[in-house]
Design an enzyme around this catalytic site. Structure first.
Site, PDB file in Angstrom:
ATOM      1  N   TYR A 103       0.803  -1.225   0.000  1.00 45.69           N
ATOM      2  CA  TYR A 103       0.000   0.000   0.000  1.00 45.69           C
ATOM      3  C   TYR A 103       0.837   1.275   0.000  1.00 45.69           C
ATOM      4  O   TYR A 103       0.287   2.377  -0.045  1.00 45.69           O
ATOM      5  CB  TYR A 103      -0.923   0.020   1.225  1.00 45.69           C
ATOM      6  CG  TYR A 103      -1.845  -1.164   1.278  1.00 45.69           C
ATOM      7  CD1 TYR A 103      -2.940  -1.252   0.435  1.00 45.69           C
ATOM      8  CD2 TYR A 103      -1.606  -2.216   2.164  1.00 45.69           C
ATOM      9  CE1 TYR A 103      -3.795  -2.350   0.469  1.00 45.69           C
ATOM     10  CE2 TYR A 103      -2.450  -3.313   2.202  1.00 45.69           C
ATOM     11  CZ  TYR A 103      -3.538  -3.375   1.354  1.00 45.69           C
ATOM     12  OH  TYR A 103      -4.370  -4.460   1.395  1.00 45.69           O
ATOM     13  N   HIS A 132      -4.593   6.013  -1.000  1.00 46.80           N
ATOM     14  CA  HIS A 132      -5.096   5.950   0.369  1.00 46.80           C
ATOM     15  C   HIS A 132      -4.003   6.270   1.387  1.00 46.80           C
ATOM     16  O   HIS A 132      -4.302   6.493   2.554  1.00 46.80           O
ATOM     17  CB  HIS A 132      -5.648   4.549   0.634  1.00 46.80           C
ATOM     18  CG  HIS A 132      -7.007   4.509   1.255  1.00 46.80           C
ATOM     19  ND1 HIS A 132      -7.872   5.584   1.331  1.00 46.80           N
ATOM     20  CD2 HIS A 132      -7.675   3.484   1.851  1.00 46.80           C
ATOM     21  CE1 HIS A 132      -8.991   5.216   1.929  1.00 46.80           C
ATOM     22  NE2 HIS A 132      -8.894   3.956   2.260  1.00 46.80           N
ATOM     23  N   PHE A 152      -4.623  -0.614   9.735  1.00 49.68           N
ATOM     24  CA  PHE A 152      -5.323  -0.483   8.463  1.00 49.68           C
ATOM     25  C   PHE A 152      -6.327   0.659   8.606  1.00 49.68           C
ATOM     26  O   PHE A 152      -6.800   0.975   9.687  1.00 49.68           O
ATOM     27  CB  PHE A 152      -5.982  -1.780   7.979  1.00 49.68           C
ATOM     28  CG  PHE A 152      -4.969  -2.771   7.465  1.00 49.68           C
ATOM     29  CD1 PHE A 152      -4.518  -2.708   6.150  1.00 49.68           C
ATOM     30  CD2 PHE A 152      -4.444  -3.728   8.310  1.00 49.68           C
ATOM     31  CE1 PHE A 152      -3.567  -3.592   5.687  1.00 49.68           C
ATOM     32  CE2 PHE A 152      -3.491  -4.618   7.850  1.00 49.68           C
ATOM     33  CZ  PHE A 152      -3.046  -4.552   6.539  1.00 49.68           C
TER      34      PHE A 152
END
EC number: 3.1.1.29
Length: 186
Positions: free
Chosen positions: A14, A19, A64
């Site tokens: 990620y 994000h 997360f």
């Protein structure tokens, strides 16, 4: 003491996704001040530093995105940080890539990391820096879009918004947030 939180998802998969712009802003503050996230507790990686006379904690929750509040609230409790001394940085689909918007409070706007933060803090009244990532041009699910990497065309704009976000954070450590908002929202 002030606390600056960058929202994102942990792990290499990620790292450079839309994000994770909150993590990127914290990384920029770390880089320019020659610090490191040297503590791991409260489901997050963080550091306690000083800028001028202001003590500041930089936090990257490792829960997360959708569970970010589970990291923020225990850290605030441990260090006895008031909610008015918290600033959360996160991605926003409703702003074009490269734009930032500062707010003193607000709803979650469909952002699950902010929803979790509101739920755990018990209030919507915390400072925010929204970093624009734009909306997908092609019809793809929003989840796939925010977990995707920036296009080459977006990268220069995002670099500017990360720099501006870090600049705004540093200004907030020296001046009232309203002044910072006036500077960066104009």
């Amino acid at each position: 003491m002030k606390c600056i939180v960058g929202l994102g998802n942990p792990g290499k998969r990620y790292k450079d996704t839309r994000h994770n712009v909150g993590f990127m802003a914290i990384d920029e503050l770390i880089r320019r001040n020659h610090w490191e996230l040297d503590k791991s507790k409260f489901n997050g990686n963080y550091t306690v530093e000083h800028i001028g006379n202001e003590k500041v904690i930089l936090l990257q929750p490792q829960t997360f995105m959708n569970l970010s509040g589970e990291s923020i609230k225990p850290l605030m409790n441990y260090y006895n940080i008031d909610v008015e001394d918290v600033l959360v940085i996160y991605d926003d689909l409703d702003l074009p890539a490269g734009k930032i918007r500062l707010r003193q409070k607000g709803g979650h706007g469909g952002h699950n990391g902010i929803r979790s933060t509101i739920d755990h803090l018990g209030t919507k009244e915390f400072k925010r820096i929204r970093i624009g990532v734009g909306r997908p041009v092609k019809p793809i699910p929003v989840v796939d879009y925010v977990l995707g990497n920036f296009s080459e065309e977006e990268q220069a704009d995002i670099a500017i918004s990360i720099k501006n976000s870090a600049d705004a954070c540093e200004m907030w450590l020296k001046k009232p947030f309203l002044e910072v908002m006036n500077e960066y929202n104009s």
